[in-house]
Scaffold this motif. Structure first.
Motif, PDB file in Angstrom:
ATOM      1  N   ILE A 248       0.820  -1.215   0.000  1.00  0.00           N
ATOM      2  CA  ILE A 248       0.000   0.000   0.000  1.00  0.00           C
ATOM      3  C   ILE A 248       0.853   1.263   0.000  1.00  0.00           C
ATOM      4  O   ILE A 248       0.320   2.374  -0.117  1.00  0.00           O
ATOM      5  CB  ILE A 248      -0.955   0.034   1.214  1.00  0.00           C
ATOM      6  CG1 ILE A 248      -0.159   0.080   2.523  1.00  0.00           C
ATOM      7  CG2 ILE A 248      -1.904  -1.137   1.195  1.00  0.00           C
ATOM      8  CD1 ILE A 248      -1.030   0.311   3.739  1.00  0.00           C
ATOM      9  N   SER A 249       2.174   1.098   0.135  1.00  0.00           N
ATOM     10  CA  SER A 249       3.037   2.277   0.191  1.00  0.00           C
ATOM     11  C   SER A 249       3.079   3.018  -1.137  1.00  0.00           C
ATOM     12  O   SER A 249       3.514   4.161  -1.195  1.00  0.00           O
ATOM     13  CB  SER A 249       4.456   1.886   0.610  1.00  0.00           C
ATOM     14  OG  SER A 249       5.045   1.032  -0.347  1.00  0.00           O
ATOM     15  N   VAL A 250       2.652   2.356  -2.230  1.00  0.00           N
ATOM     16  CA  VAL A 250       2.677   3.004  -3.540  1.00  0.00           C
ATOM     17  C   VAL A 250       1.503   3.961  -3.713  1.00  0.00           C
ATOM     18  O   VAL A 250       1.479   4.738  -4.670  1.00  0.00           O
ATOM     19  CB  VAL A 250       2.638   1.951  -4.664  1.00  0.00           C
ATOM     20  CG1 VAL A 250       3.862   1.056  -4.588  1.00  0.00           C
ATOM     21  CG2 VAL A 250       1.374   1.104  -4.583  1.00  0.00           C
ATOM     22  N   LEU A 251       0.536   3.926  -2.814  1.00  0.00           N
ATOM     23  CA  LEU A 251      -0.622   4.809  -2.938  1.00  0.00           C
ATOM     24  C   LEU A 251      -0.213   6.245  -2.646  1.00  0.00           C
ATOM     25  O   LEU A 251       0.458   6.523  -1.646  1.00  0.00           O
ATOM     26  CB  LEU A 251      -1.727   4.367  -1.965  1.00  0.00           C
ATOM     27  CG  LEU A 251      -2.280   2.955  -2.190  1.00  0.00           C
ATOM     28  CD1 LEU A 251      -3.309   2.613  -1.113  1.00  0.00           C
ATOM     29  CD2 LEU A 251      -2.918   2.848  -3.561  1.00  0.00           C
ATOM     30  N   PRO A 252      -0.618   7.185  -3.486  1.00  0.00           N
ATOM     31  CA  PRO A 252      -0.207   8.587  -3.279  1.00  0.00           C
ATOM     32  C   PRO A 252      -0.735   9.166  -1.975  1.00  0.00           C
ATOM     33  O   PRO A 252      -0.136  10.081  -1.409  1.00  0.00           O
ATOM     34  CB  PRO A 252      -0.792   9.305  -4.505  1.00  0.00           C
ATOM     35  CG  PRO A 252      -1.903   8.414  -4.997  1.00  0.00           C
ATOM     36  CD  PRO A 252      -1.457   7.020  -4.690  1.00  0.00           C
ATOM     37  N   GLN A 253      -1.869   8.642  -1.471  1.00  0.00           N
ATOM     38  CA  GLN A 253      -2.430   9.162  -0.220  1.00  0.00           C
ATOM     39  C   GLN A 253      -1.510   8.897   0.968  1.00  0.00           C
ATOM     40  O   GLN A 253      -1.609   9.574   1.989  1.00  0.00           O
ATOM     41  CB  GLN A 253      -3.795   8.541   0.056  1.00  0.00           C
ATOM     42  CG  GLN A 253      -4.879   8.933  -0.923  1.00  0.00           C
ATOM     43  CD  GLN A 253      -4.877   8.054  -2.159  1.00  0.00           C
ATOM     44  OE1 GLN A 253      -3.965   7.266  -2.373  1.00  0.00           O
ATOM     45  NE2 GLN A 253      -5.902   8.184  -2.982  1.00  0.00           N
ATOM     46  N   LEU A 254      -0.615   7.910   0.835  1.00  0.00           N
ATOM     47  CA  LEU A 254       0.270   7.546   1.944  1.00  0.00           C
ATOM     48  C   LEU A 254       1.692   8.033   1.732  1.00  0.00           C
ATOM     49  O   LEU A 254       2.597   7.638   2.475  1.00  0.00           O
ATOM     50  CB  LEU A 254       0.275   6.022   2.123  1.00  0.00           C
ATOM     51  CG  LEU A 254      -1.090   5.367   2.330  1.00  0.00           C
ATOM     52  CD1 LEU A 254      -0.920   3.876   2.548  1.00  0.00           C
ATOM     53  CD2 LEU A 254      -1.819   5.986   3.516  1.00  0.00           C
ATOM     54  N   ALA A 255       1.906   8.886   0.733  1.00  0.00           N
ATOM     55  CA  ALA A 255       3.256   9.368   0.438  1.00  0.00           C
ATOM     56  C   ALA A 255       3.830  10.141   1.615  1.00  0.00           C
ATOM     57  O   ALA A 255       5.012  10.014   1.951  1.00  0.00           O
ATOM     58  CB  ALA A 255       3.226  10.244  -0.818  1.00  0.00           C
ATOM     59  N   GLU A 256       2.992  10.934   2.275  1.00  0.00           N
ATOM     60  CA  GLU A 256       3.471  11.706   3.420  1.00  0.00           C
ATOM     61  C   GLU A 256       3.875  10.794   4.560  1.00  0.00           C
ATOM     62  O   GLU A 256       4.893  11.008   5.222  1.00  0.00           O
ATOM     63  CB  GLU A 256       2.390  12.685   3.891  1.00  0.00           C
ATOM     64  CG  GLU A 256       2.820  13.557   5.058  1.00  0.00           C
ATOM     65  CD  GLU A 256       1.726  14.527   5.488  1.00  0.00           C
ATOM     66  OE1 GLU A 256       1.886  15.182   6.520  1.00  0.00           O
ATOM     67  OE2 GLU A 256       0.709  14.600   4.765  1.00  0.00           O
ATOM     68  N   ASP A 257       3.090   9.730   4.786  1.00  0.00           N
ATOM     69  CA  ASP A 257       3.431   8.778   5.842  1.00  0.00           C
ATOM     70  C   ASP A 257       4.756   8.086   5.541  1.00  0.00           C
ATOM     71  O   ASP A 257       5.573   7.876   6.437  1.00  0.00           O
ATOM     72  CB  ASP A 257       2.321   7.735   5.984  1.00  0.00           C
ATOM     73  CG  ASP A 257       1.018   8.340   6.498  1.00  0.00           C
ATOM     74  OD1 ASP A 257       1.055   9.506   6.916  1.00  0.00           O
ATOM     75  OD2 ASP A 257      -0.004   7.645   6.469  1.00  0.00           O
ATOM     76  N   MET A 258       4.972   7.710   4.277  1.00  0.00           N
ATOM     77  CA  MET A 258       6.220   7.061   3.904  1.00  0.00           C
ATOM     78  C   MET A 258       7.400   8.009   4.076  1.00  0.00           C
ATOM     79  O   MET A 258       8.493   7.589   4.480  1.00  0.00           O
ATOM     80  CB  MET A 258       6.135   6.569   2.459  1.00  0.00           C
ATOM     81  CG  MET A 258       7.388   5.836   1.980  1.00  0.00           C
ATOM     82  SD  MET A 258       7.873   4.448   3.040  1.00  0.00           S
ATOM     83  CE  MET A 258       6.459   3.366   2.820  1.00  0.00           C
ATOM     84  N   SER A 259       7.201   9.293   3.791  1.00  0.00           N
ATOM     85  CA  SER A 259       8.271  10.273   3.988  1.00  0.00           C
ATOM     86  C   SER A 259       8.674  10.351   5.448  1.00  0.00           C
ATOM     87  O   SER A 259       9.861  10.467   5.781  1.00  0.00           O
ATOM     88  CB  SER A 259       7.817  11.653   3.482  1.00  0.00           C
ATOM     89  OG  SER A 259       7.550  11.625   2.102  1.00  0.00           O
ATOM     90  N   GLN A 260       7.702  10.271   6.337  1.00  0.00           N
ATOM     91  CA  GLN A 260       7.998  10.280   7.764  1.00  0.00           C
ATOM     92  C   GLN A 260       8.764   9.028   8.169  1.00  0.00           C
ATOM     93  O   GLN A 260       9.683   9.090   8.998  1.00  0.00           O
ATOM     94  CB  GLN A 260       6.698  10.411   8.562  1.00  0.00           C
ATOM     95  CG  GLN A 260       5.976  11.734   8.353  1.00  0.00           C
ATOM     96  CD  GLN A 260       4.648  11.789   9.088  1.00  0.00           C
ATOM     97  OE1 GLN A 260       4.224  10.831   9.720  1.00  0.00           O
ATOM     98  NE2 GLN A 260       3.978  12.924   8.992  1.00  0.00           N
ATOM     99  N   VAL A 261       8.382   7.875   7.604  1.00  0.00           N
ATOM    100  CA  VAL A 261       9.097   6.632   7.910  1.00  0.00           C
ATOM    101  C   VAL A 261      10.550   6.723   7.455  1.00  0.00           C
ATOM    102  O   VAL A 261      11.480   6.347   8.188  1.00  0.00           O
ATOM    103  CB  VAL A 261       8.388   5.441   7.231  1.00  0.00           C
ATOM    104  CG1 VAL A 261       9.228   4.172   7.360  1.00  0.00           C
ATOM    105  CG2 VAL A 261       7.024   5.216   7.838  1.00  0.00           C
ATOM    106  N   ILE A 262      10.752   7.226   6.229  1.00  0.00           N
ATOM    107  CA  ILE A 262      12.116   7.347   5.698  1.00  0.00           C
ATOM    108  C   ILE A 262      12.936   8.303   6.553  1.00  0.00           C
ATOM    109  O   ILE A 262      14.125   8.057   6.833  1.00  0.00           O
ATOM    110  CB  ILE A 262      12.068   7.814   4.231  1.00  0.00           C
ATOM    111  CG1 ILE A 262      11.411   6.741   3.361  1.00  0.00           C
ATOM    112  CG2 ILE A 262      13.462   8.145   3.721  1.00  0.00           C
ATOM    113  CD1 ILE A 262      11.203   7.165   1.927  1.00  0.00           C
ATOM    114  N   ASP A 263      12.324   9.386   6.985  1.00  0.00           N
ATOM    115  CA  ASP A 263      13.038  10.353   7.825  1.00  0.00           C
ATOM    116  C   ASP A 263      13.461   9.717   9.146  1.00  0.00           C
ATOM    117  O   ASP A 263      14.586   9.938   9.628  1.00  0.00           O
ATOM    118  CB  ASP A 263      12.137  11.571   8.082  1.00  0.00           C
ATOM    119  CG  ASP A 263      12.833  12.624   8.931  1.00  0.00           C
ATOM    120  OD1 ASP A 263      13.850  13.173   8.465  1.00  0.00           O
ATOM    121  OD2 ASP A 263      12.354  12.884  10.055  1.00  0.00           O
ATOM    122  N   GLN A 264      12.596   8.905   9.745  1.00  0.00           N
ATOM    123  CA  GLN A 264      12.945   8.231  10.992  1.00  0.00           C
ATOM    124  C   GLN A 264      14.031   7.182  10.773  1.00  0.00           C
ATOM    125  O   GLN A 264      14.961   7.050  11.582  1.00  0.00           O
ATOM    126  CB  GLN A 264      11.702   7.574  11.596  1.00  0.00           C
ATOM    127  CG  GLN A 264      10.670   8.561  12.128  1.00  0.00           C
ATOM    128  CD  GLN A 264      11.195   9.393  13.288  1.00  0.00           C
ATOM    129  OE1 GLN A 264      11.907   8.898  14.146  1.00  0.00           O
ATOM    130  NE2 GLN A 264      10.845  10.671  13.295  1.00  0.00           N
TER     131      GLN A 264
END
Length: 320
Positions: A248-264
């Motif tokens: 589900i990480s490919v969904l654009p609605q979750l792009a912000e959440d994935m950015s936070q994960v990558i930052d952590q």
């Protein structure tokens, strides 16, 4: 495959059941393997058996579908009566009264618009107007513009016929019904046009709620069932372990959440590169051994190797 998902999950959402038939060759090396899957119309499927499933068949057909060849997805059903527990219960059954009320509201609104009849009665209390003058006055009122000030030379009376739809609060009730129906499936009604839904501050939060609370559970149920039903024959034949999953990480609605994960992850030096790749669904890098090592920041050193000497002298240097 998208059509397969729509049918498999769509039937389940509406009827509470989804039946997937797997075709197997009668002969050859793929004899025990399912080589094609077809979603059956769940409203036409009969389960033969009272306490357990013996086999399935389709209404109007005598064809016997063996239970090993059918994957049955269903919602929980508390109705344990004459084998009904073998079928899933539709969410719409739990909300049947809400559904009936919503249909009645739509029907009432349609009837009000289509069969308005006389809106009211206007009469001359003074008796000074003849029939032609009253007709002209009626036309004048009917064709009046918005915010126009009407002026007449006689005292008029008015009687309202029936109750207008806004006073019946039909439209408000339809919004409430829409929200109740959406709650049956966990779908934010804001996404289906209910602008009065104040639970979510914006569409992005509502879309995330739909993904996490509805889409992910449905896909997880389908994924787990396919892993149990479809893959064992392939794993046995190839002597390998196969696993079906979704991303589900490919969904654009979750792009912000994935950015936070990558930052952590970028701050977590105690996690290897491959562990970070797996956490972001990129897969393990087996070609570079450095991806399995830890990279410690240069400004971090063990306490016993620090270069600052602490003064532990406890002498008394106070003045006499």
């Amino acid at each position: 495959f998208s059509d397969f998902l729509k049918n498999a999950i769509g039937y389940k959402l509406i009827t509470g059941n989804s039946y997937i038939f797997g075709s197997k060759p009668e002969f050859g090396s793929n004899k025990d393997k399912i080589v094609s899957m077809t979603v059956l119309p769940s409203q036409l499927i009969n389960i033969i058996g009272n306490q357990s499933v013996e086999y399935y068949n389709v209404s109007g057909s005598n064809t016997r579908l063996e239970k090993e060849d059918v994957l049955h997805l269903k919602y929980w059903n508390p109705d344990w009566n004459s084998g009904l527990q073998l079928y899933g219960q539709s969410p719409l059954k739990a909300g049947l009264k809400v559904l009936d009320l919503n249909n009645t509201a739509y029907k009432s609104q349609t009837e009000i618009i289509a069969n308005k009849g006389a809106y009211g009665m206007l009469w001359d209390e003074s008796g000074a107007l003849d029939e032609d003058q009253m007709k002209q006055l009626k036309d004048k009122f009917q064709n009046a513009s918005t915010n126009e000030i009407m002026m007449v030379s006689a005292k008029l009376g008015w009687t309202q016929f029936g109750v207008p739809s806004d006073e019946l609060q039909i439209l408000q009730q339809m919004d409430l019904n829409l929200r109740d129906l959406c709650n049956l499936y966990g779908v934010p009604s804001l996404l289906l046009g209910n602008t009065n839904d104040k639970t979510y501050s914006n569409f992005e939060q509502a879309e995330k709620s739909l993904i996490y609370n509805v889409i992910v559970p449905e896909l997880t149920a389908l994924k787990d069932s396919l892993n149990k039903w479809l893959l064992p024959a392939y794993a046995k034949s190839d002597n390998k372990q196969y696993y079906i999953d979704f991303d589900i990480s490919v969904l654009p609605q979750l792009a912000e959440d994935m950015s936070q994960v990558i930052d952590q992850l970028s701050k977590m030096w105690w996690v290897t590169g491959n562990e970070k790749r797996l956490a972001t669904n990129y897969g393990e890098d087996t070609t570079n051994p450095l991806m399995n090592q830890y990279f410690i920041p240069q400004n971090l050193v063990p306490l016993d190797e620090q270069s600052i000497n602490l003064n532990t002298d406890t002498g008394d240097y106070s003045e006499d």
